[in-house]
Design a protein around this motif. Structure first.
Motif, mmCIF file in Angstrom:
data_model
loop_
_atom_site.group_PDB
_atom_site.id
_atom_site.type_symbol
_atom_site.label_atom_id
_atom_site.label_comp_id
_atom_site.label_asym_id
_atom_site.label_seq_id
_atom_site.Cartn_x
_atom_site.Cartn_y
_atom_site.Cartn_z
ATOM 1 N N VAL A 45 104.082 102.508 48.231
ATOM 2 C CA VAL A 45 103.455 101.990 49.437
ATOM 3 C C VAL A 45 102.165 102.748 49.728
ATOM 4 N N GLY A 46 101.124 101.982 50.054
ATOM 5 C CA GLY A 46 99.871 102.562 50.523
ATOM 6 C C GLY A 46 99.667 102.131 51.964
ATOM 7 N N VAL A 47 99.334 103.082 52.834
ATOM 8 C CA VAL A 47 99.105 102.777 54.243
ATOM 9 C C VAL A 47 97.645 103.092 54.537
ATOM 10 N N VAL A 48 96.859 102.027 54.796
ATOM 11 C CA VAL A 48 95.408 102.157 54.954
ATOM 12 C C VAL A 48 94.937 101.445 56.215
ATOM 13 N N CYS B 120 100.949 101.176 63.317
ATOM 14 C CA CYS B 120 101.332 100.471 62.097
ATOM 15 C C CYS B 120 102.405 99.460 62.472
ATOM 16 N N SER B 121 102.696 98.564 61.575
ATOM 17 C CA SER B 121 103.659 97.512 61.877
ATOM 18 C C SER B 121 105.028 98.093 62.205
ATOM 19 N N LEU C 107 99.645 107.879 52.659
ATOM 20 C CA LEU C 107 98.904 107.541 53.868
ATOM 21 C C LEU C 107 97.448 107.914 53.660
ATOM 22 N N ASP C 108 96.542 106.999 53.990
ATOM 23 C CA ASP C 108 95.125 107.301 53.843
ATOM 24 C C ASP C 108 94.746 108.481 54.734
ATOM 25 N N PHE D 122 96.742 100.602 61.096
ATOM 26 C CA PHE D 122 96.956 100.706 59.653
ATOM 27 C C PHE D 122 97.863 99.591 59.137
ATOM 28 N N LYS D 123 97.574 99.155 57.906
ATOM 29 C CA LYS D 123 98.407 98.134 57.271
ATOM 30 C C LYS D 123 99.197 98.783 56.139
ATOM 31 N N THR D 124 100.353 98.209 55.864
ATOM 32 C CA THR D 124 101.265 98.718 54.846
ATOM 33 C C THR D 124 101.217 97.781 53.656
#
Length: 158
Positions: free
Chosen positions: A62-65, A129-130, A117-118, A49-51
């Motif tokens: 923030v969207g985490v997808v 995630c990062s 979070l998606d 996932f990207k932030t």
């Protein structure tokens, strides 16, 4: 791991959250940092996932997808009870999170921003995630991420 910690890994250690840190050799020429991470770590891209930091009605969120998709800005705004969303300026995102673009973690940000979070994350036992630096990923249960960040879960990937 001395000297390799980030605010994200420090937060997980402090809160005693089960996680794994994965390091890989980051190529600055990579077109997609997320896809590069999936490939380097031998994971399905849908599990990485990207932030992304967006501006929702004048406030950062923030969207985490998954790295395979894009952030649906309309869906993000709706998930946060907002009207309009646009991607945040890179400098504003870096200032608010304390991380550099391409290495922004949803965890351990300088300013506590609302996180969504998606919902596809819930199909995996763990997601990546990062960890707050290019070439460093954190693997943890999506439920732990939601709990730590008081995040909402919604279909926000396009």
């Amino acid at each position: 791991m001395a000297g390799r910690g980030t605010p994200a890994t420090a937060l997980l250690a402090r809160r005693r959250i089960t996680h794994q840190v994965h390091a890989y050799e980051h190529d600055p020429r990579a077109e997609s940092y997320g896809l590069e991470a999936a490939e380097a770590l031998g994971r399905p891209a849908e599990q990485v996932f990207k932030t992304l930091v967006a501006d929702v009605d004048g406030a950062l969120a923030v969207g985490v997808v998954p790295v395979t998709g894009q952030l649906d800005l309309k869906a993000l705004a709706a998930a946060l009870g907002g009207k309009k969303a646009k991607m945040a300026e890179m400098s504003a995102a870096e200032r608010a999170t304390g991380y550099v673009a391409g290495g922004i973690s949803p965890l351990g940000q300088k300013k506590r921003l609302p996180v969504v979070l998606d919902s596809s994350a819930e199909t995996f036992a763990t997601i990546l995630c990062s960890a707050g630096r290019r070439g460093l990923e954190i693997e943890l249960a999506p439920g732990d991420l939601v709990l730590l960040l008081d995040a909402r879960v919604a279909a926000i990937a396009a």
